[in-house]
Every structure is written in C-alpha cells, then in structure tokens.
Design an enzyme around this catalytic site. Structure first.
Site, PDB file in Angstrom:
ATOM      1  N   LEU A   1      38.438 -87.568 -17.172  1.00  0.00           N
ATOM      2  CA  LEU A   1      38.608 -88.313 -17.743  1.00  0.00           C
ATOM      3  C   LEU A   1      38.509 -89.396 -17.420  1.00  0.00           C
ATOM      4  CD1 LEU A   1      40.657 -87.005 -20.328  1.00  0.00           C
ATOM      5  CD2 LEU A   1      38.738 -86.415 -20.899  1.00  0.00           C
ATOM      6  N   SER A   2      38.086 -90.755 -18.134  1.00  0.00           N
ATOM      7  CA  SER A   2      37.587 -91.871 -17.660  1.00  0.00           C
ATOM      8  C   SER A   2      39.138 -92.664 -16.957  1.00  0.00           C
ATOM      9  CB  SER A   2      37.058 -93.171 -18.904  1.00  0.00           C
ATOM     10  OG  SER A   2      38.182 -93.370 -19.268  1.00  0.00           O
ATOM     11  N   GLU A   3      39.669 -92.481 -17.156  1.00  0.00           N
ATOM     12  CA  GLU A   3      41.546 -92.688 -17.152  1.00  0.00           C
ATOM     13  C   GLU A   3      42.470 -91.571 -17.489  1.00  0.00           C
ATOM     14  OE1 GLU A   3      40.200 -96.377 -16.355  1.00  0.00           O
ATOM     15  OE2 GLU A   3      40.173 -95.172 -17.735  1.00  0.00           O
ATOM     16  N   THR A   4      43.734 -91.305 -16.457  1.00  0.00           N
ATOM     17  CA  THR A   4      44.610 -90.622 -17.130  1.00  0.00           C
ATOM     18  C   THR A   4      46.227 -91.165 -16.647  1.00  0.00           C
ATOM     19  OG1 THR A   4      43.660 -89.049 -16.701  1.00  0.00           O
ATOM     20  CG2 THR A   4      46.017 -88.110 -16.540  1.00  0.00           C
TER      21      THR A   4
ATOM     22  N   HIS B   1      43.004 -98.532 -22.911  1.00  0.00           N
ATOM     23  CA  HIS B   1      42.818 -97.220 -24.220  1.00  0.00           C
ATOM     24  C   HIS B   1      43.458 -95.690 -23.479  1.00  0.00           C
ATOM     25  CE1 HIS B   1      40.202 -94.859 -20.923  1.00  0.00           C
ATOM     26  NE2 HIS B   1      40.402 -94.293 -22.150  1.00  0.00           N
TER      27      HIS B   1
END
Length: 267
Positions: free
Chosen positions: A43-46, A74
C-alpha cells in the site's frame, strides 16, 4: 503474530479514499521488518504503532513499500480509526512521530488530526514544471514537507493530467522534492481540488494525501480569506477532507474512514 488492518481513509464507503495498513506492535521489532511488512502490504503507506509511556500516548512510524516517511496523514487517520472504533480508546490520543507530537480526536464520526502546517513560498520554476506536466501554472515550495505546489486554472485540466513520472522524478528543480501537489480552484461543492504525485518515494499518484493538505490549507486560506475549508482530491478513488487553520502554524485535518480487512501477519 501481529495484528494488522487495512483501512480506507478519507471516505465513508469501502474501496474509496486512500487505503493504508495499520500494524499494532507491543514493542519495537527488528528494524529490517518495517520495510518488509510495508512491502508485503503493498500500500502507499503502512503505519506501525506501539504503546508509549503514558495512557493514550503512542509511538507512530510510517513506511511506503520502499522508504520510511516523516509524515503521512491518511495512515495517521487509519491508525486513529482503529484505536477509536476497533480498540475502543476514549478521549484524545497523542502520537509521537518524526514530525513531532500529533493529537487526534474522534468527533461526530470523523477523525480530527492536529498537524503542523506550512505556508509555501513562490519559486520561479513554472516553465520547467509546466513542460513536464503539460499545463501552465504557478509553482510554490513547502520546505517543511519538501513538496512542490503547482496551481493551475481549472478542475477539468486537473482531472485530465497525464505525464511522464520518470521525467518528473529525475528533474533537478534546485530543491529537495518528495512530492508534487497540483491544485485548482473549487466550485459550489468544494473550496479547492488537488492531485498528488510522489514518484520520489515510489508512489506515482497517491489517492488522498493528508500531508499535502497541511500545505494546501494555508495556501487556499490565504487566497480565499477563510479559516475553514472543504477539499476534494481527484484521484480515481477520490477523497474528501475538512480543514481548519489554527494559530501557531497548526491545522486540523478531518476525515472519515472504513475498515475493510482485519487479520494477523506472521513474522
């Protein structure tokens, strides 16, 4: 075994907004595992969150599939959503991060995040950036977030942007750049629109970007003469945010979220 969740942030419906992973830690794990888990989540960030020294105080870090980042709105919203709705935490939560202490609350079904803001300043690289993305505009730079902000004339041009991300990534603008915000004026629905591109950290386009709005908020507040703003990020997944400018270079960023996956990860 670690508890892990996937949450869609800045949306009230599944499969909209911006997906983020949230991994719950009881203590620090091997440093090499953070990027590996983030890469596995893809994902774009974890976000990785662990208990702090005091009640409702936590340590928080964010990783893309490639690098650790200093700020992610987010994924912070996603983490707070899990704390308030899945774990039943009450009251205000404080996160200790590389960007300082971040306070969050649960207010009328939305997560309210108190972030540092940065009013970008004008930089004269309009022609260089315009050649890359194919639209004329005016460019600004946020030193706190290391983002360029580029304002163009219309929502329709913003929606139809298409350009070479490799060319953008490899261009020397004379500034350290981690992301590009492109924004346009709003209409009867929202005060302004935006899109966000970050090939420098392995994300060509981010669906909805809280950190970008810590720059967009002060920028559009100055233009519109208002402290409270509504915003829409025009990725294919779309996302909606409410903003409120505060004294001392702070901003409230508010949004909804939906939990879509609950599980465990083996390490």
């Amino acid at each position: 075994m670690l508890r892990i969740y996937q949450i869609d942030s800045f949306t009230a419906v599944p499969f909209g907004g911006n997906p983020a992973g949230v991994c719950l830690l009881d203590e620090e794990i091997d440093e090499r595992l953070y990027p590996r888990i983030a890469s596995e989540m893809n994902l774009s960030e974890t976000a990785f969150v662990r208990p702090g020294a005091d009640k409702n105080n936590y340590g928080l870090r964010w990783f893309t599939p490639k690098v650790e980042v200093k700020m992610c709105g987010h994924a912070t919203l996603a983490t707070a959503w899990i704390h308030f709705t899945e774990l039943g935490i009450k009251g205000e939560i404080s996160y200790e991060t590389q960007s300082g202490k971040l306070g969050v609350k649960y207010v009328d079904g939305k997560i309210e995040m108190n972030f540092p803001s940065d009013n970008p300043y004008r930089v004269k690289i309009d022609e260089m950036l315009g050649r890359i993305i194919g639209v004329e505009g005016e460019c600004y730079y946020s030193p706190l977030t290391e983002k360029l902000l580029y304002i163009i004339s219309s929502k329709s041009r913003l929606e139809n942007l298409s350009f070479d991300f490799g060319l953008l990534k490899n261009c020397d603008f004379g500034y350290t750049v981690k992301g590009l915000i492109v924004t346009s004026p709003g209409d009867e629905k929202f005060d302004f629109y935006s899109r966000y591109f970050a090939p420098w950290v392995g994300i060509n386009e981010d669906p909805v970007t809280g950190s970008a709005h810590t720059v967009l908020g002060p920028f559009w507040s100055a233009k519109l003469g208002r402290k409270r703003l509504s915003a829409c990020q025009l990725s294919s997944r779309r996302g909606e945010l409410d903003l409120e400018l505060l004294p001392n270079n702070r901003i409230l960023v508010l949004g909804k979220a939906v939990t879509v996956i609950r599980g465990t990860i083996s390490i």
